[in-house]
Design a protein around this motif. Structure first.
Motif, PDB file in Angstrom:
ATOM      1  N   PRO A 193      51.655  14.489  84.907  1.00 27.62           N
ATOM      2  CA  PRO A 193      50.573  15.067  85.615  1.00 27.62           C
ATOM      3  C   PRO A 193      49.157  14.413  85.188  1.00 27.62           C
ATOM      4  O   PRO A 193      48.716  14.977  83.941  1.00 27.62           O
ATOM      5  N   GLY A 194      48.377  13.744  85.877  1.00 25.74           N
ATOM      6  CA  GLY A 194      46.950  13.574  85.606  1.00 25.74           C
ATOM      7  C   GLY A 194      46.964  12.486  84.581  1.00 25.74           C
ATOM      8  O   GLY A 194      45.744  12.009  84.132  1.00 25.74           O
ATOM      9  N   GLY A 195      48.167  11.796  83.930  1.00 22.85           N
ATOM     10  CA  GLY A 195      48.184  11.037  83.135  1.00 22.85           C
ATOM     11  C   GLY A 195      48.406   9.569  83.433  1.00 22.85           C
ATOM     12  O   GLY A 195      48.582   9.421  84.625  1.00 22.85           O
ATOM     13  N   ARG A 196      48.259   8.416  82.328  1.00 17.44           N
ATOM     14  CA  ARG A 196      48.745   7.185  82.631  1.00 17.44           C
ATOM     15  C   ARG A 196      50.240   6.946  82.618  1.00 17.44           C
ATOM     16  O   ARG A 196      50.928   7.524  81.715  1.00 17.44           O
ATOM     17  N   VAL A 197      50.746   5.836  83.274  1.00 18.77           N
ATOM     18  CA  VAL A 197      52.007   5.418  82.841  1.00 18.77           C
ATOM     19  C   VAL A 197      52.279   4.726  81.325  1.00 18.77           C
ATOM     20  O   VAL A 197      51.441   4.083  80.912  1.00 18.77           O
ATOM     21  N   ARG A 198      53.106   5.110  81.055  1.00 19.05           N
ATOM     22  CA  ARG A 198      53.610   4.623  79.713  1.00 19.05           C
ATOM     23  C   ARG A 198      54.871   4.314  79.580  1.00 19.05           C
ATOM     24  O   ARG A 198      55.958   4.971  80.468  1.00 19.05           O
ATOM     25  N   MET A 199      55.390   3.459  78.446  1.00 18.54           N
ATOM     26  CA  MET A 199      56.822   3.162  78.321  1.00 18.54           C
ATOM     27  C   MET A 199      57.243   4.156  77.202  1.00 18.54           C
ATOM     28  O   MET A 199      56.745   4.078  76.037  1.00 18.54           O
ATOM     29  N   TYR A 213      62.919   7.402  85.226  1.00 17.73           N
ATOM     30  CA  TYR A 213      62.723   6.168  85.902  1.00 17.73           C
ATOM     31  C   TYR A 213      62.900   4.917  84.820  1.00 17.73           C
ATOM     32  O   TYR A 213      62.089   4.853  84.042  1.00 17.73           O
ATOM     33  N   ALA A 214      63.890   4.181  84.807  1.00 19.64           N
ATOM     34  CA  ALA A 214      64.325   3.126  83.853  1.00 19.64           C
ATOM     35  C   ALA A 214      64.288   1.708  84.594  1.00 19.64           C
ATOM     36  O   ALA A 214      65.172   1.683  85.186  1.00 19.64           O
ATOM     37  N   TRP A 215      63.575   0.983  84.275  1.00 17.98           N
ATOM     38  CA  TRP A 215      63.566  -0.337  84.960  1.00 17.98           C
ATOM     39  C   TRP A 215      65.136  -0.968  84.545  1.00 17.98           C
ATOM     40  O   TRP A 215      65.342  -1.162  83.248  1.00 17.98           O
ATOM     41  N   SER A 216      65.680  -1.246  85.730  1.00 21.86           N
ATOM     42  CA  SER A 216      67.055  -1.956  85.423  1.00 21.86           C
ATOM     43  C   SER A 216      67.463  -2.688  86.399  1.00 21.86           C
ATOM     44  O   SER A 216      68.463  -3.562  86.459  1.00 21.86           O
ATOM     45  N   THR A 217      66.488  -3.003  87.490  1.00 18.42           N
ATOM     46  CA  THR A 217      67.038  -3.778  88.642  1.00 18.42           C
ATOM     47  C   THR A 217      66.516  -5.274  88.480  1.00 18.42           C
ATOM     48  O   THR A 217      66.833  -5.996  89.542  1.00 18.42           O
ATOM     49  N   SER A 218      65.958  -5.798  87.576  1.00 21.03           N
ATOM     50  CA  SER A 218      65.431  -7.090  87.599  1.00 21.03           C
ATOM     51  C   SER A 218      65.747  -7.673  86.188  1.00 21.03           C
ATOM     52  O   SER A 218      64.940  -8.294  85.326  1.00 21.03           O
ATOM     53  N   PRO A 219      66.960  -7.656  85.611  1.00 17.86           N
ATOM     54  CA  PRO A 219      67.441  -8.117  84.509  1.00 17.86           C
ATOM     55  C   PRO A 219      67.391  -9.815  84.194  1.00 17.86           C
ATOM     56  O   PRO A 219      67.429 -10.204  83.185  1.00 17.86           O
ATOM     57  N   PRO A 228      49.444   3.928  93.063  1.00 20.92           N
ATOM     58  CA  PRO A 228      48.159   3.141  92.982  1.00 20.92           C
ATOM     59  C   PRO A 228      47.189   3.498  91.886  1.00 20.92           C
ATOM     60  O   PRO A 228      46.620   2.993  91.163  1.00 20.92           O
ATOM     61  N   ALA A 229      47.189   5.073  92.047  1.00 20.15           N
ATOM     62  CA  ALA A 229      46.250   5.736  90.876  1.00 20.15           C
ATOM     63  C   ALA A 229      46.848   5.600  89.479  1.00 20.15           C
ATOM     64  O   ALA A 229      46.292   5.919  88.503  1.00 20.15           O
ATOM     65  N   ALA A 230      48.205   5.232  89.243  1.00 18.73           N
ATOM     66  CA  ALA A 230      48.448   5.161  88.059  1.00 18.73           C
ATOM     67  C   ALA A 230      48.526   4.182  87.153  1.00 18.73           C
ATOM     68  O   ALA A 230      47.928   4.420  86.080  1.00 18.73           O
ATOM     69  N   GLY A 231      48.425   2.907  87.654  1.00 16.07           N
ATOM     70  CA  GLY A 231      48.262   1.871  86.781  1.00 16.07           C
ATOM     71  C   GLY A 231      49.511   1.591  85.900  1.00 16.07           C
ATOM     72  O   GLY A 231      50.212   2.688  85.785  1.00 16.07           O
ATOM     73  N   GLN A 232      49.261   0.642  85.301  1.00 14.99           N
ATOM     74  CA  GLN A 232      50.370   0.433  84.153  1.00 14.99           C
ATOM     75  C   GLN A 232      49.764   0.524  82.736  1.00 14.99           C
ATOM     76  O   GLN A 232      48.573   0.442  82.625  1.00 14.99           O
ATOM     77  N   ALA A 233      50.740   0.993  81.778  1.00  9.01           N
ATOM     78  CA  ALA A 233      50.108   1.436  80.519  1.00  9.01           C
ATOM     79  C   ALA A 233      49.462   0.237  79.765  1.00  9.01           C
ATOM     80  O   ALA A 233      50.305  -0.765  80.008  1.00  9.01           O
TER      81      ALA A 233
END
Length: 698
Positions: free
Chosen positions: A483-489, A504-510, A693-698
């Motif tokens: 909450p209130g933070g940025r997206v990270r891996m 949420y684990a990216w798995s659909t574009s191998p 949209p507010a999240a952005g990528q790490a």
């Protein structure tokens, strides 16, 4: 009396005013008085005048040949005054002695300095090596000068052509090629890019940007070595007729759907993901290729794939083939759209009936058209038994798409409930198509039904499979947002509040992302009850996360720059000299027709969403920049557009920080790119899951 003395390595002349206790007070020819040590005096004399000594000595110095002096000099250490008597055959006058001193001092290859006024000839072998090095340096300087002249004359030597991209993107400043380019820039007052473009090194600015990117990210080239792919293993054949939904240019088709109506008010929906992870494993040559690249690189009109074409061809979910896939099945209520029962995952061969394309369907597949279709058991049963009824459908797979749309609305609503707000999908994305050097830019709404339903089911798959890995105690690569933070891996499951999912684990574009490939290996190990590719706390997994973050951002930056480049080309090709822009914030605006950010220096006082008429003053394809002048204010955007601008302004703030906005034309473009996440990453490919949209990528 006058003296010649040394001060901080320089020879100076002065008139002695006073002498006491080992110190002298001298007056320079220009009148300045100084106190010097007596032991710094090299020579005293009475004539000529102090002001005349140095000019006369410097004129005589040019008559000395360093090589002849070396032959005449004693082999041992000597004093210049003593050597002067031998050289001149008599005691030299002040001008001769000073000239000799300057000649000895100015020939460091021949004479090594040993103290004030003292020298020793260089040994023959050392002198020979030094002269050879000096000659080599002289020739190098001549060659660099010739190269510089050649570039400024409109051509370039092969050495410069071969290293051109590296000279701009990753130069070795000690190389002869770089020094020649720097010399050409100095002589012409041009930038390195301008010099090389003028020399015809690059076909055009696009070629320059592409090659600069490749020399940094792909130093060994973008091609692939021949690697054998073993796809001999047979998997069970699924009883489905799958279809994919992609852009017309997509070749890496790694997701498809199937729908089977059960006749009891339910249907079984299949989400089928291409399985390159079954064709090679961790540590194999193909793994090294994929790990070196980490992702497919997208740019308008082209891409650099993560995996070789031969492997993509075997794994892509192409129409008319039964392709091995990892499938996720969910059962749904056809009327309510709610999921019932538990999801099931398996590995199987999936018959692909159709590859649907956005450009052929988007106009027909509207919310109204989807909601008008009857999904009752009787209607679906009649449809399945009547080929004529199938032919009369408004678009291919109409009833299947209608059910997917209904379920996706339910999935989206549940995520909105967990997120605490409704997701804003009103922004417009743009597709870039480049054909024979001409660019076509077409708008594509984020809330188009096909985009949204694909996004929701990809989120469902990534959420479900991420949860499965977590439940089995296996690490994966997750994307999380507190909450209130940025997206990270991370390598462990954690909530993603921007998406409203527990993990949420990216798995659909191998086929196009290494992270997804890693997660697929982990998932396959669960489904096959095998040893996982990565064990808990595997240091290599953390290394993958770190490398992927940096590389993925670099690829996204390049894609954004190339989209910006083609926006400028579009203006040129359309012959547009005036454009309409909307104010995003302060002096940062965006064109209303294409996704081009423009900065208008001096613009202030206009609220967000203000529409401006702007004159295009200059297009700079080398710097990928545009210079404009505001002509007039023409109004304000409507409510829908203003909402879109508000979202982009939020991205501007996220990227630039408060209060300053630096490099707006780049940072803002990238910020907006990040807000769309998957749709921009996949470029001309289809839109998948979208992050907040507010999240952005790490």
């Amino acid at each position: 009396m006058f003296v010649l003395y040394e001060d901080s390595g320089d020879f100076k002349v002065g008139h002695v005013m006073q002498e006491a206790a080992g110190n002298l007070q001298v007056e320079a020819p220009h009148g300045k008085r100084s106190k010097i040590k007596a032991n710094s005096v090299l020579m005293s004399f009475t004539s000529p005048d102090a002001a005349q000594l140095m000019p006369g000595a410097q004129a005589l110095q040019s008559e000395f040949d360093p090589a002849f002096l070396w032959e005449c000099a004693p082999q041992a250490e000597f004093d210049f005054l003593g050597f002067g008597e031998e050289y001149f055959g008599a005691k030299p006058d002040a001008v001769q002695a000073t000239a000799l001193l300057l000649a000895l001092q100015g020939a460091p290859l021949y004479f090594h300095r040993k103290g004030r006024g003292r020298f020793k000839p260089a040994p023959p072998d050392i002198l020979k090596a030094a002269l050879a090095a000096a000659e080599k340096k002289r020739l190098a300087l001549e060659r660099q000068s010739a190269w510089a002249d050649q570039m400024l004359a409109g051509s370039a030597p092969e050495e410069i052509v071969r290293m051109a991209a590296q000279l701009l993107a990753k130069p070795d400043k000690n190389s002869a090629e770089y020094k020649a380019l720097a010399l050409a820039c100095e002589r012409s007052s041009q930038t390195p890019e301008q010099v090389l473009m003028g020399a015809g090194v690059f076909a055009d600015a696009h070629d320059m940007h592409r090659r600069m990117f490749e020399v940094v990210q792909f130093p060994r080239g973008t091609g692939f070595a021949d690697i054998e792919v073993d796809d001999s293993r047979e998997w069970p054949l699924a009883d489905v007729a799958a279809f994919s939904i992609d852009d017309v240019t997509t070749t890496e088709i790694d997701d498809a759907f199937s729908v089977r109506f059960a006749g009891d008010g339910t249907a079984r929906i299949g989400i089928h993901i291409a399985a390159p992870g079954l064709l090679f494993g961790r540590g194999s040559p193909l793994d090294q290729v994929a790990r070196d690249r980490l992702s497919t690189v997208y740019m308008p009109g082209d891409k650099i794939t993560m995996l070789p074409d031969a492997l993509v061809e075997k794994a892509t979910l192409a129409q008319g083939r039964a392709v091995t896939a990892v499938s996720l099945y969910v059962t749904v209520d056809t009327q309510s759209g709610e999921l019932v029962g538990q999801p099931e995952s398996c590995i199987e061969r999936v018959p692909v009936k159709s590859n649907l394309r956005h450009n052929l369907l988007d106009e027909a597949v509207t919310p109204a058209a989807l909601e008008s279709l009857d999904l009752s058991d009787a209607a679906v049963r009649t449809l399945s038994q009547d080929e004529a009824s199938q032919a009369e459908q408004p678009f291919p797979h109409a009833h299947e798409l209608a059910l997917l749309w209904r379920v996706s609305r339910v999935l989206s609503a549940k995520r909105d409930e967990l997120r605490g707000k409704k997701e804003n999908n009103h922004r417009v994305d743009y597709n870039f198509y480049v054909v024979d050097g001409r660019v076509h830019i077409t708008p594509r709404r984020r809330d188009a039904p096909l985009d949204l339903l694909v996004a929701e089911f990809m989120i469902l798959a990534n959420q479900t499979w991420g949860g499965l890995l977590h439940d089995k105690g296996l690490p994966g690569i997750y994307r999380s947002q507190p909450p209130g933070g940025r997206v990270r891996m991370t390598t462990h499951a954690a909530p993603h509040v921007g998406l409203g999912v527990p993990q949420y684990a990216w798995s659909t574009s191998p086929l196009r992302r290494y992270v997804d490939l890693v997660n697929q290996w982990q998932l396959v190990s669960v489904l096959q009850s095998q040893t996982p590719a990565f064990a808990p706390q595997d240091a290599d997994l953390f290394a993958v996360v770190s490398a992927f973050d940096a590389t993925y951002k670099a690829y996204a930056d390049f894609q954004s720059r190339m989209e910006r480049y083609w926006c400028l080309r579009w203006l040129e090709q359309q012959g547009i000299s005036e454009v309409q822009t909307m104010v995003l914030r302060d002096d940062i605006t965006r064109l209303t027709d294409i996704p081009l950010i423009v900065r208008l220096p001096g613009l202030s006082g206009h609220p967000r969403g203000t529409l401006l008429r702007v004159q295009v003053a200059e297009l700079d394809f080398v710097r990928i920049d545009i210079h404009c002048r505001m002509l007039e204010v023409i109004g304000h955007a409507d409510d829908a557009a203003d909402e879109e601008v508000a979202e982009e302004e939020e991205a501007v703030t996220e990227a630039a920080g408060e209060p300053a906005i630096e490099s707006a034309t780049e940072s803002v473009t990238q910020s907006v790119t990040e807000s769309v996440s998957e749709s921009k990453t996949r470029a001309s490919d289809d839109v998948t899951e979208r992050e907040s949209p507010a999240a952005g990528q790490a």
